[in-house]
Design an enzyme around this catalytic site. Sequence first.
Site, mmCIF file in Angstrom:
data_model
loop_
_atom_site.group_PDB
_atom_site.id
_atom_site.type_symbol
_atom_site.label_atom_id
_atom_site.label_comp_id
_atom_site.label_asym_id
_atom_site.label_seq_id
_atom_site.Cartn_x
_atom_site.Cartn_y
_atom_site.Cartn_z
ATOM 1 N N GLY A 46 4.549 38.497 20.680
ATOM 2 C CA GLY A 46 5.340 39.656 20.286
ATOM 3 C C GLY A 46 6.812 39.290 20.264
ATOM 4 C CD GLN A 51 11.998 39.759 23.075
ATOM 5 O OE1 GLN A 51 11.118 40.248 22.376
ATOM 6 N NE2 GLN A 51 11.740 38.875 24.015
ATOM 7 C CB CYS A 92 9.628 38.201 28.744
ATOM 8 S SG CYS A 92 10.828 38.964 27.617
ATOM 9 C CG LEU A 93 8.842 34.894 23.464
ATOM 10 C CD1 LEU A 93 8.771 35.104 21.955
ATOM 11 C CD2 LEU A 93 8.292 33.518 23.828
ATOM 12 C CG HIS A 134 6.348 42.747 26.859
ATOM 13 N ND1 HIS A 134 6.342 42.054 28.052
ATOM 14 C CD2 HIS A 134 7.377 42.203 26.143
ATOM 15 C CE1 HIS A 134 7.313 41.153 28.048
ATOM 16 N NE2 HIS A 134 7.958 41.214 26.889
ATOM 17 C CD GLU A 135 7.092 42.485 22.127
ATOM 18 O OE1 GLU A 135 8.322 42.529 21.943
ATOM 19 O OE2 GLU A 135 6.537 41.575 22.772
ATOM 20 C CG HIS A 138 11.703 43.702 24.699
ATOM 21 N ND1 HIS A 138 12.617 43.161 25.580
ATOM 22 C CD2 HIS A 138 10.639 42.857 24.713
ATOM 23 C CE1 HIS A 138 12.116 42.039 26.100
ATOM 24 N NE2 HIS A 138 10.923 41.837 25.604
HETATM 25 O O1 K1U Z 1 8.439 40.143 23.899
HETATM 26 C C1 K1U Z 1 8.255 39.005 24.291
HETATM 27 O O2 K1U Z 1 9.056 38.475 25.038
HETATM 28 C C2 K1U Z 1 7.036 38.259 23.849
HETATM 29 C C3 K1U Z 1 6.022 38.139 24.962
HETATM 30 C C4 K1U Z 1 5.069 39.306 24.828
HETATM 31 C C5 K1U Z 1 4.031 39.560 25.860
HETATM 32 C C6 K1U Z 1 3.557 38.604 26.722
HETATM 33 C C7 K1U Z 1 2.575 38.905 27.639
HETATM 34 C C8 K1U Z 1 2.059 40.159 27.723
HETATM 35 C C9 K1U Z 1 2.525 41.099 26.880
HETATM 36 C C10 K1U Z 1 3.520 40.803 25.952
HETATM 37 C C11 K1U Z 1 5.327 36.792 24.802
HETATM 38 O O3 K1U Z 1 4.757 36.514 23.795
HETATM 39 S S1 K1U Z 1 5.381 35.670 26.114
HETATM 40 C C12 K1U Z 1 4.367 34.319 25.545
HETATM 41 C C13 K1U Z 1 2.914 34.589 25.608
HETATM 42 O O4 K1U Z 1 2.464 35.512 26.237
HETATM 43 C C14 K1U Z 1 1.971 33.704 24.861
HETATM 44 C C15 K1U Z 1 2.426 32.653 24.109
HETATM 45 C C16 K1U Z 1 1.518 31.839 23.435
HETATM 46 C C17 K1U Z 1 0.168 32.083 23.513
HETATM 47 C C18 K1U Z 1 -0.287 33.134 24.275
HETATM 48 C C19 K1U Z 1 0.618 33.961 24.950
HETATM 49 ZN ZN ZN Z 2 9.702 40.308 26.203
#
Ligand code: K1U
Ligand code: ZN
Length: 169
Positions: A46, A51, A92-93, A134-135, A138
């Site tokens: 996401g 972000q 979270c990125l 989560h999104e 944000h």
């Molecule tokens: O919004 C963000 O920072 C993105 C975040 C979203 C998210 C993660 C976990 C649970 C709910 C929402 C991410 O994408 S973190 C990376 C991640 O979870 C992931 C990356 C590659 C493969 C699988 C998962």
């Molecule tokens: Zn995030």
Amino acid sequence: MAILKIVKYGDPVLRKKTAPVTEITDDIIQLAEDMLETMYAAPGVGLAGPQVGVSLQICVIDVVPEGKRNPIVLINPKVLSGEDKVELEEGCLSFPKIYEKVKRWNKVRVEYVDLKGDLKEVEVEGFLAKAFQHEIDHLNGKVFIDYLPDWKRKLVEKEIRRRKKGKNW
Ligand code: K1U
Ligand code: ZN
């Protein structure tokens, strides 16, 4: 298409409440495409406007980033209702290499506008429901560490200060 810079925790844009998108212009369509490309490259499941430094109510989600792509673009989304809280580890990125358990709804009803300008209402569950929440958080200036108990959030913030000092953030 372009890969955008992802801002990290500490940037004030992550705490700002976003403005609604009032019209689906070519710029908004381009932004959504760039956000998807940025999310796939990260990789992530996401990404929300703030972000990438854009304080607008737009986010993108794809919970199978390495399989068959199923991109979802949400404009002006709202959580209408939720059912059954469950705890799951999240990242979270904007918080590289920080993972914490967060309790959220396992099923949510969400209203949003799609890229064609159509109003949609969907019910999602499991990991997809987590990503929606989560999104959407944000877009309201909320980040996942806000759900942690004070003592744990302070430890995470201390670690971030340490990484910032070492120019590692
Ligand atoms: O919004 C963000 O920072 C993105 C975040 C979203 C998210 C993660 C976990 C649970 C709910 C929402 C991410 O994408 S973190 C990376 C991640 O979870 C992931 C990356 C590659 C493969 C699988 C998962
Ligand atoms: Zn995030």
